[in-house]
Enzyme design. Structure first.
Site, PDB file in Angstrom:
ATOM      1  N   VAL A 112      -4.375  -6.993  -8.390  1.00 37.46           N
ATOM      2  CA  VAL A 112      -3.290  -7.513  -7.563  1.00 37.46           C
ATOM      3  C   VAL A 112      -2.009  -7.729  -8.337  1.00 37.46           C
ATOM      4  CG1 VAL A 112      -2.578  -9.494  -6.163  1.00 37.46           C
ATOM      5  CG2 VAL A 112      -4.849  -8.540  -5.886  1.00 37.46           C
ATOM      6  N   THR A 115       0.304  -5.623 -13.171  1.00 38.31           N
ATOM      7  CA  THR A 115       1.485  -4.921 -13.635  1.00 38.31           C
ATOM      8  C   THR A 115       2.665  -5.278 -12.761  1.00 38.31           C
ATOM      9  OG1 THR A 115       1.284  -2.970 -12.208  1.00 38.31           O
ATOM     10  CG2 THR A 115       0.021  -2.948 -14.255  1.00 38.31           C
ATOM     11  N   SER A 117       4.551  -3.321 -11.391  1.00 35.67           N
ATOM     12  CA  SER A 117       4.724  -2.328 -10.338  1.00 35.67           C
ATOM     13  C   SER A 117       3.645  -2.445  -9.272  1.00 35.67           C
ATOM     14  CB  SER A 117       4.683  -0.917 -10.945  1.00 35.67           C
ATOM     15  OG  SER A 117       3.436  -0.683 -11.566  1.00 35.67           O
ATOM     16  N   CYS A 118       3.041  -3.632  -9.159  1.00 30.49           N
ATOM     17  CA  CYS A 118       1.881  -3.763  -8.283  1.00 30.49           C
ATOM     18  C   CYS A 118       2.266  -3.848  -6.813  1.00 30.49           C
ATOM     19  CB  CYS A 118       1.081  -5.009  -8.663  1.00 30.49           C
ATOM     20  SG  CYS A 118       2.009  -6.543  -8.495  1.00 30.49           S
ATOM     21  N   GLY A 119       3.571  -3.959  -6.502  1.00 35.43           N
ATOM     22  CA  GLY A 119       3.972  -4.012  -5.114  1.00 35.43           C
ATOM     23  C   GLY A 119       4.262  -5.419  -4.618  1.00 35.43           C
TER      24      GLY A 119
END
Length: 294
Positions: A112, A115, A117-119
């Protein structure tokens, strides 16, 4: 060095002259991490210190925080159809009485917030670390450092990079005392893996939280690396390159001193400058300048 490196034939071109020679490459293979038999992550890594890598990764994800919570870490046998062990799958077993919730493992398996860039939005990422940190750092206090000590760390880290000298293709993470003494250094193709190996080795020897230490990394300072420092109780993170904006936000909110562009005697302090031995003096026009404390 075993599977950490491989020898390959290459065509070398120097000043228009072609030759063939053997070159040493760093190894890279997948590592599947399981918790109590359940797959939770797969990472590409340099083989070696696999148990420490798995333990450090699970510390950064808030699954474990001390050695007493682990029963054992072992390679899973029969990872191929013919039963040959590839040594690319490890299983981490919690100690008796340590219960891991299914929801926690579901979250971990979905990766989750590991990173930037996980959203998730920045605030959600910051909140996720804040709510799972087992070793919260004080916003003030902790080790007192001098810029001279920090300036010496990149060279000390490079000098300890045994595999980098033969391959030129590895990141490194080094753990130092507040006066610059080397505690541990690990190498890996992934800078996040190198940090996990350092943290995992500290976990297994019962050294968490890593208060009064400095984590030095060979690349940039991402949100993920600051997260790992917070989860291990490391108050100072230094990097030879730049941090991301979310890394600075997390460091400021979590009490981490974040230093970037640490090269020679130059550095940028993005958060937690109060841990550096600095003094304030007035410039010729009456402006306030920061001077190094002597």
């Amino acid at each position: 060095m075993g599977r950490m490196t491989e020898r390959r034939r290459v065509v070398r071109i120097r000043d228009g002259v072609l030759s063939e020679r053997a070159d040493t490459l760093v190894g890279e293979e997948p590592l599947e991490i399981r918790v109590a038999g359940r797959q939770v992550a797969v990472t590409m890594r340099t083989p070696g210190d696999d148990f420490a890598l798995a333990a450090g990764f699970l510390v950064s994800e808030g699954v474990f925080a001390c050695a007493q919570e682990l029963a054992r870490i072992a390679y899973c046998a029969g990872a191929t159809e013919d039963g040959t062990n590839t040594y690319n799958v490890v299983d981490v077993r919690p100690a008796e009485g340590i219960e891991l919730s299914g929801l926690a493992l579901d979250r971990l398996a979905r990766n989750v917030y590991t990173t930037s860039s996980c959203g998730l939005c920045g605030k959600a990422s910051l909140d996720a670390v804040r709510t799972t940190a087992r070793w919260p750092l004080p916003l003030t206090g902790g080790p007192r450092l001098t810029p001279e000590v920090l300036s010496a760390l990149p060279e000390r880290l490079r000098a300890a990079q045994r595999v980098f000298r033969s391959t030129g293709g590895l990141h490194a993470a080094g753990l130092f005392t507040a006066d610059g003494g080397l505690i541990d250094v690990r190498e890996d193709v992934g800078r996040h893996n190198a940090v996990d190996k350092v943290v995992g080795r500290a976990l297994t020897r019962g050294a968490l939280p890593l208060t009064d230490t400095v984590l030095m990394v060979s690349g940039r300072a991402s949100f993920e690396l600051v997260q790992k420092a917070v989860m291990a109780g490391i108050p100072v993170l230094a990097a030879v390159s730049a941090p991301s904006s979310l890394a600075v936000d997390l460091a400021a909110e979590s009490g981490v001193t974040l230093v970037g562009f640490l090269r020679g005697t130059s550095m940028n302090v993005y958060a937690g400058a109060e841990r550096l031995a600095l003094s304030v003096s007035s410039g010729p026009s009456g402006s306030s300048d920061q001077r190094l404390a002597r």
